[in-house]
Design a protein around this motif. Structure first.
Motif, short mmCIF file in Angstrom:
data_model
loop_
_atom_site.label_atom_id
_atom_site.label_comp_id
_atom_site.label_asym_id
_atom_site.label_seq_id
_atom_site.Cartn_x
_atom_site.Cartn_y
_atom_site.Cartn_z
N VAL A 20 0.83 -1.20 0.00
CA VAL A 20 0.00 0.00 0.00
C VAL A 20 0.87 1.25 0.00
CG1 VAL A 20 -1.66 1.34 1.34
CG2 VAL A 20 -1.97 -1.13 1.09
N LEU A 21 1.87 1.28 0.87
CA LEU A 21 2.75 2.45 0.94
C LEU A 21 3.51 2.65 -0.37
CD1 LEU A 21 4.22 2.10 4.55
CD2 LEU A 21 2.41 3.64 3.79
N GLY A 22 3.97 1.53 -0.96
CA GLY A 22 4.70 1.62 -2.21
C GLY A 22 3.85 2.18 -3.33
N LEU A 23 2.62 1.72 -3.44
CA LEU A 23 1.72 2.23 -4.48
C LEU A 23 1.43 3.72 -4.27
CD1 LEU A 23 -0.77 -0.77 -4.76
CD2 LEU A 23 0.93 -0.06 -6.44
N PHE A 24 1.28 4.12 -3.01
CA PHE A 24 1.02 5.54 -2.74
C PHE A 24 2.25 6.38 -3.04
CE2 PHE A 24 0.40 9.24 0.13
CZ PHE A 24 -0.79 9.69 -0.40
N ALA A 25 3.44 5.85 -2.70
CA ALA A 25 4.68 6.58 -2.99
C ALA A 25 4.84 6.78 -4.49
CB ALA A 25 5.88 5.82 -2.43
N GLY A 26 4.53 5.75 -5.29
CA GLY A 26 4.60 5.89 -6.73
C GLY A 26 3.64 6.94 -7.26
N MET A 27 2.46 7.00 -6.64
CA MET A 27 1.47 8.00 -7.03
C MET A 27 1.98 9.41 -6.71
SD MET A 27 -2.51 8.40 -5.83
CE MET A 27 -2.09 9.07 -4.21
N ILE A 28 2.49 9.60 -5.50
CA ILE A 28 3.01 10.92 -5.11
C ILE A 28 4.12 11.36 -6.05
CG2 ILE A 28 4.38 12.14 -3.37
CD1 ILE A 28 2.85 10.75 -1.23
N ARG A 29 5.04 10.43 -6.30
CA ARG A 29 6.23 10.80 -7.08
C ARG A 29 5.87 11.20 -8.51
NH1 ARG A 29 9.51 13.35 -8.28
NH2 ARG A 29 11.71 12.92 -8.75
N THR A 30 4.88 10.55 -9.10
CA THR A 30 4.54 10.84 -10.49
C THR A 30 3.46 11.91 -10.63
OG1 THR A 30 3.02 8.94 -10.48
CG2 THR A 30 5.25 8.58 -11.31
N TYR A 31 2.55 12.00 -9.66
CA TYR A 31 1.45 12.95 -9.77
C TYR A 31 1.96 14.39 -9.78
CZ TYR A 31 -3.03 15.23 -8.83
OH TYR A 31 -4.14 16.02 -8.90
N PHE A 32 2.99 14.67 -8.98
CA PHE A 32 3.51 16.04 -8.88
C PHE A 32 4.72 16.28 -9.77
CE2 PHE A 32 1.25 15.31 -4.90
CZ PHE A 32 0.49 16.46 -4.79
N TRP A 61 18.04 3.80 -17.78
CA TRP A 61 18.35 2.53 -18.45
C TRP A 61 17.39 1.43 -18.01
CZ3 TRP A 61 24.43 2.54 -17.90
CH2 TRP A 61 24.98 3.25 -18.98
N ILE A 62 17.11 1.37 -16.69
CA ILE A 62 16.21 0.35 -16.17
C ILE A 62 14.81 0.52 -16.77
CG2 ILE A 62 15.04 -0.50 -14.09
CD1 ILE A 62 17.60 0.26 -12.54
N ILE A 63 14.31 1.75 -16.74
CA ILE A 63 12.97 2.01 -17.29
C ILE A 63 12.93 1.70 -18.78
CG2 ILE A 63 11.31 3.85 -17.79
CD1 ILE A 63 12.15 5.14 -15.13
N LYS A 64 13.96 2.11 -19.51
CA LYS A 64 14.00 1.86 -20.95
C LYS A 64 14.00 0.36 -21.25
CE LYS A 64 16.66 2.84 -25.15
NZ LYS A 64 17.87 3.51 -25.71
N THR A 70 8.50 -4.90 -22.48
CA THR A 70 7.09 -5.18 -22.18
C THR A 70 6.11 -4.38 -23.02
OG1 THR A 70 6.98 -3.48 -20.45
CG2 THR A 70 7.71 -5.69 -19.79
N GLY A 71 6.54 -3.21 -23.52
CA GLY A 71 5.63 -2.35 -24.28
C GLY A 71 4.59 -1.66 -23.41
N GLN A 76 2.60 4.71 -16.79
CA GLN A 76 2.29 3.67 -15.81
C GLN A 76 3.55 2.94 -15.35
OE1 GLN A 76 -0.56 2.75 -14.15
NE2 GLN A 76 -1.41 4.64 -15.01
N LEU A 77 4.44 2.70 -16.29
CA LEU A 77 5.69 2.02 -15.97
C LEU A 77 6.50 2.84 -14.96
CD1 LEU A 77 7.94 -0.05 -16.28
CD2 LEU A 77 8.61 1.10 -18.41
N VAL A 78 6.58 4.15 -15.18
CA VAL A 78 7.33 5.00 -14.26
C VAL A 78 6.71 4.97 -12.88
CG1 VAL A 78 7.96 7.40 -13.75
CG2 VAL A 78 8.23 6.51 -16.06
N ARG A 79 5.39 4.98 -12.82
CA ARG A 79 4.71 4.94 -11.53
C ARG A 79 5.03 3.63 -10.78
NH1 ARG A 79 -1.67 6.37 -10.43
NH2 ARG A 79 -1.82 5.52 -8.32
N TYR A 80 4.98 2.50 -11.49
CA TYR A 80 5.28 1.22 -10.84
C TYR A 80 6.77 1.10 -10.50
CZ TYR A 80 0.56 -0.22 -12.05
OH TYR A 80 -0.82 -0.29 -12.14
#
Length: 333
Positions: A20-32, A61-64, A70-71, A76-80
């Motif tokens: 739960v905390l991880g999903l919320f952290a991803g939301m915070i980091r990308t939303y703003f 590099w990791i994200i790329k 995966t395509g 969404q990928l950045v958020r996860y």
């Protein structure tokens, strides 16, 4: 027969809480998040961003790699990605806390408290909104490095540095910590050998990055001027980061933003510093003024994302300070 009993209840709850905390952290980091026009995520992935920002390439590099494999939708990928990095950072802080004498529950709660610092690093101050995947990844590497040094796993620390230098050069601060905490603890010949090894890893990694991206536009290895395309010394005193960082402390709002860089957790550390029993934890705090000193001429002090890799240091130190103060209040003389 195989043991098919379910996970203990507290383990199940811990996994649920981290998710739960991880999903919320991803939301915070990308939303703003916002992107710097000369170093967007796609430019970082393509290797065309300005330097020195392009040198901090590991997260891109990791994200790329995942994106091309995966395509997935990139946003969404950045958020996860950010969610996973947060969870791993929490677990790394947990390991560091245990290695320095915290109980398992205290270490885990301290790791989870990382979420408390996210708004201070990435939300409250506009310059903290700029998105670079290496900022949160640096928290993970710092926490792992602290854990390895506390456990005296110096060979593994060299491997970590080899990877982490492709993310952010600020991991170099852990080399002085190795010296602070290992001097007279290991033979001098081993101490010198490790220092040479760690320095060589730094120089080799930086040489590889210079070979890959050295011809990119930008300031070069460091940026002393607010003009990212200006090489060398600042054009004038007024355009230098030293000047703007000094002026920051003549503004009440600016000074308060700077003092909030760790969610004001430095306050309990300041009060309880003398009560911290772990020598390693106390010496790790030396890295905070050292980091700020090194950042003063090359970074914007009102860009709080640059302090993110100090989070494991201040979180664990705060937990130790509160632990000792609680013990004193429970067992007064």
């Amino acid at each position: 027969m195989h043991n098919t009993s379910p996970l203990p209840r507290h383990t199940t709850l811990a996994i649920f809480a981290l998710l739960v905390l991880g999903l919320f952290a991803g939301m915070i980091r990308t939303y703003f998040a916002a992107e710097y026009q000369y170093a967007t995520l796609t430019m970082m992935m393509d290797g065309t961003a300005v330097i020195p920002l392009q040198f901090r390439v590991l997260g891109a590099w990791i994200i790329k790699g995942i994106w091309e494999t995966t395509g997935m939708d990139l946003s969404q990928l950045v958020r996860y990605y950010e969610s996973v990095v947060f969870i791993l950072s929490t677990l790394a802080i947990y390991l560091y806390g245990k290695a320095t004498g915290l109980s398992k529950p205290a270490a885990l709660l301290t790791g989870c408290a990382l979420l408390f610092l996210y708004p201070y690093y990435f939300v409250y101050q506009p310059l903290g909104h700029f998105y670079y995947p290496g900022d949160t990844l640096s928290i993970l590497f710092t926490a792992l490095g602290l854990w390895l040094l506390a456990e005296k796993r110096f060979n593994w620390f060299a491997i970590l540095l080899t990877i982490a230098f492709f993310n952010r050069e600020s991991i170099v601060l852990l080399i002085p910590l190795f010296l602070f905490t290992s001097y007279k603890q290991i033979p001098n010949n081993k101490l010198v050998l490790y220092l040479v090894l760690y320095s060589a890893v730094f120089l080799i990694d930086k040489s590889i990055l210079a070979e890959l991206f050295g011809n990119n536009p930008g300031a070069g290895t460091v940026s002393l001027d607010h003009d990212i395309f200006h090489h060398g010394w600042p054009r004038s005193l007024e355009t230098s980061r030293v000047y703007s960082n000094t002026l920051l402390f003549f503004s009440l709002d600016g000074a308060l933003f700077f003092l909030s860089y760790a969610g004001f957790l430095w306050l309990p550390v300041l009060v309880g510093y003398s009560q911290i029993s772990s020598v390693f934890v106390k010496r790790s705090l030396w890295l905070i003024p050292l980091s700020l000193l090194l950042m003063f001429p090359v970074a914007n002090f009102n860009e709080p994302r640059i302090y993110a890799d100090l989070a494991p240091i201040i979180l664990i130190a705060t937990a130790h300070a509160l632990k000792q103060l609680r013990q004193e209040s429970t067992h007064p003389c």
